[in-house]
Design a protein around this motif. Structure first.
Motif, mmCIF file in Angstrom:
data_model
loop_
_atom_site.group_PDB
_atom_site.id
_atom_site.type_symbol
_atom_site.label_atom_id
_atom_site.label_comp_id
_atom_site.label_asym_id
_atom_site.label_seq_id
_atom_site.Cartn_x
_atom_site.Cartn_y
_atom_site.Cartn_z
ATOM 1 N N TRP A 26 30.471 21.128 28.790
ATOM 2 C CA TRP A 26 29.411 21.665 27.940
ATOM 3 C C TRP A 26 29.405 23.193 28.005
ATOM 4 N N PHE A 27 29.450 23.739 29.216
ATOM 5 C CA PHE A 27 29.465 25.196 29.349
ATOM 6 C C PHE A 27 30.738 25.780 28.745
ATOM 7 N N GLY A 28 31.879 25.101 28.933
ATOM 8 C CA GLY A 28 33.131 25.570 28.346
ATOM 9 C C GLY A 28 33.037 25.687 26.834
ATOM 10 N N GLY A 29 32.343 24.743 26.201
ATOM 11 C CA GLY A 29 32.165 24.785 24.754
ATOM 12 C C GLY A 29 31.062 25.727 24.308
ATOM 13 N N ARG A 30 30.079 25.963 25.149
ATOM 14 C CA ARG A 30 28.904 26.750 24.778
ATOM 15 C C ARG A 30 29.063 28.250 25.020
ATOM 16 N N LEU A 31 29.836 28.633 26.014
ATOM 17 C CA LEU A 31 29.946 30.055 26.357
ATOM 18 C C LEU A 31 30.699 30.831 25.280
ATOM 19 N N PRO A 32 30.288 32.051 25.035
ATOM 20 C CA PRO A 32 30.982 32.883 24.047
ATOM 21 C C PRO A 32 32.427 33.169 24.469
ATOM 22 N N GLU A 33 33.299 33.263 23.476
ATOM 23 C CA GLU A 33 34.695 33.624 23.723
ATOM 24 C C GLU A 33 34.742 35.023 24.333
ATOM 25 N N GLY A 34 35.648 35.218 25.272
ATOM 26 C CA GLY A 34 35.865 36.542 25.821
ATOM 27 C C GLY A 34 35.019 36.906 27.025
ATOM 28 N N TRP A 35 34.031 36.089 27.370
ATOM 29 C CA TRP A 35 33.248 36.414 28.562
ATOM 30 C C TRP A 35 34.110 36.375 29.808
ATOM 31 N N PHE A 36 34.924 35.321 29.934
ATOM 32 C CA PHE A 36 35.723 35.110 31.129
ATOM 33 C C PHE A 36 37.189 34.936 30.753
ATOM 34 N N THR A 37 38.070 35.139 31.722
ATOM 35 C CA THR A 37 39.507 35.035 31.458
ATOM 36 C C THR A 37 39.958 33.586 31.306
ATOM 37 N N GLY A 38 39.194 32.658 31.760
ATOM 38 C CA GLY A 38 39.515 31.237 31.660
ATOM 39 C C GLY A 38 38.240 30.434 31.761
ATOM 40 N N ASP A 39 38.376 29.160 32.052
ATOM 41 C CA ASP A 39 37.200 28.318 32.219
ATOM 42 C C ASP A 39 36.438 28.760 33.463
ATOM 43 N N PRO A 40 35.118 28.822 33.371
ATOM 44 C CA PRO A 40 34.347 29.215 34.546
ATOM 45 C C PRO A 40 34.320 28.088 35.578
ATOM 46 N N GLU A 41 34.049 28.459 36.808
ATOM 47 C CA GLU A 41 33.821 27.486 37.884
ATOM 48 C C GLU A 41 32.374 27.015 37.741
ATOM 49 N N VAL A 42 32.173 25.707 37.586
ATOM 50 C CA VAL A 42 30.838 25.143 37.416
ATOM 51 C C VAL A 42 30.567 24.223 38.606
ATOM 52 N N THR A 43 29.550 24.567 39.390
ATOM 53 C CA THR A 43 29.184 23.801 40.575
ATOM 54 C C THR A 43 27.797 23.215 40.359
ATOM 55 N N VAL A 44 27.666 21.896 40.587
ATOM 56 C CA VAL A 44 26.416 21.199 40.310
ATOM 57 C C VAL A 44 25.918 20.501 41.568
ATOM 58 N N ASP A 45 24.624 20.618 41.829
ATOM 59 C CA ASP A 45 23.986 19.765 42.832
ATOM 60 C C ASP A 45 22.709 19.211 42.209
ATOM 61 N N ARG A 46 21.829 18.656 43.007
ATOM 62 C CA ARG A 46 20.623 18.012 42.472
ATOM 63 C C ARG A 46 19.633 18.996 41.867
ATOM 64 N N GLU A 47 19.646 20.258 42.325
ATOM 65 C CA GLU A 47 18.657 21.229 41.866
ATOM 66 C C GLU A 47 19.205 22.315 40.952
ATOM 67 N N GLU A 48 20.515 22.570 41.007
ATOM 68 C CA GLU A 48 21.019 23.784 40.370
ATOM 69 C C GLU A 48 22.438 23.597 39.839
ATOM 70 N N ILE A 49 22.719 24.341 38.775
ATOM 71 C CA ILE A 49 24.079 24.469 38.244
ATOM 72 C C ILE A 49 24.435 25.944 38.348
ATOM 73 N N VAL A 50 25.565 26.240 38.988
ATOM 74 C CA VAL A 50 26.003 27.627 39.144
ATOM 75 C C VAL A 50 27.300 27.806 38.355
#
Length: 186
Positions: A26-50
């Protein structure tokens, strides 16, 4: 299953929260082009997505490592300021979708910064030997409080047990897969 009960992976939960298995996509599809050099690292737990992404490399020469680190720090600060409004809107959408807080970060070269991450309280009961360990860390000035000492200890274990924790998470995933293949008892 109502208010509480066994929810499979993650143990006892007070309320159902939506799965975030598709968060990276979802974040890979939602983030604007050019923000990052590749796919961001997405870490999920019960309370937070980083979400942490690698920024475009710096050009130019630097006198030393300290100058390069300062330039990296400056570039990350600029990214944080320039993308603030858009990150807030994306986080608002993700928080609605996944019912978790969203935090951001960026990395560049050897520099990594997280922006406003969530700090979740965790209740635990400790017996005197464990409390004495925390009190020793406080008395020695390693931590300002028992809470900070416990967080320090958890970070230390996490740093030194990465391989074991990865194997444990993999085993838990296999158990979840087997459980989902079993009969539906509800």
């Amino acid at each position: 299953m109502g208010r509480g009960g066994w929810k499979g992976r993650g143990g006892w939960q007070q309320a159902e929260i939506p799965s975030a298995d598709d968060a990276a996509a979802w974040f890979g599809g939602r983030l604007p082009e050019g923000w990052f050099t590749g796919d961001p690292e997405v870490t999920v737990d019960r309370e937070e997505i980083v979400i942490v992404g690698e920024l475009q490399p710096l050009g130019g020469e630097y006198a030393d490592d300290a100058a390069r680190a300062a330039a990296e720090d400056g570039r990350i600060s600029r990214f944080r300021e320039e993308t603030r409004d858009e990150r807030i809107e994306i986080a608002r959408q993700a928080e609605h979708r996944y019912q978790r807080k969203v935090a951001w970060g960026a990395s560049l070269g050897g520099t990594r910064h997280l922006f406003t991450t969530h700090s979740a309280p965790v209740m635990t009961r400790l017996r005197q030997p464990e409390r004495l360990v925390l009190d020793t860390l406080v008395d020695a000035g390693v931590a300002r409080s028992r809470s900070e000492a416990l967080a320090w200890a958890v970070r230390l274990v996490g740093e030194h047990a990465d391989t074991w924790l990865a194997e444990l998470r993999e085993a838990m995933t296999k158990v979840d897969d087997l459980r989902s293949q079993g009969p539906d008892l509800s």
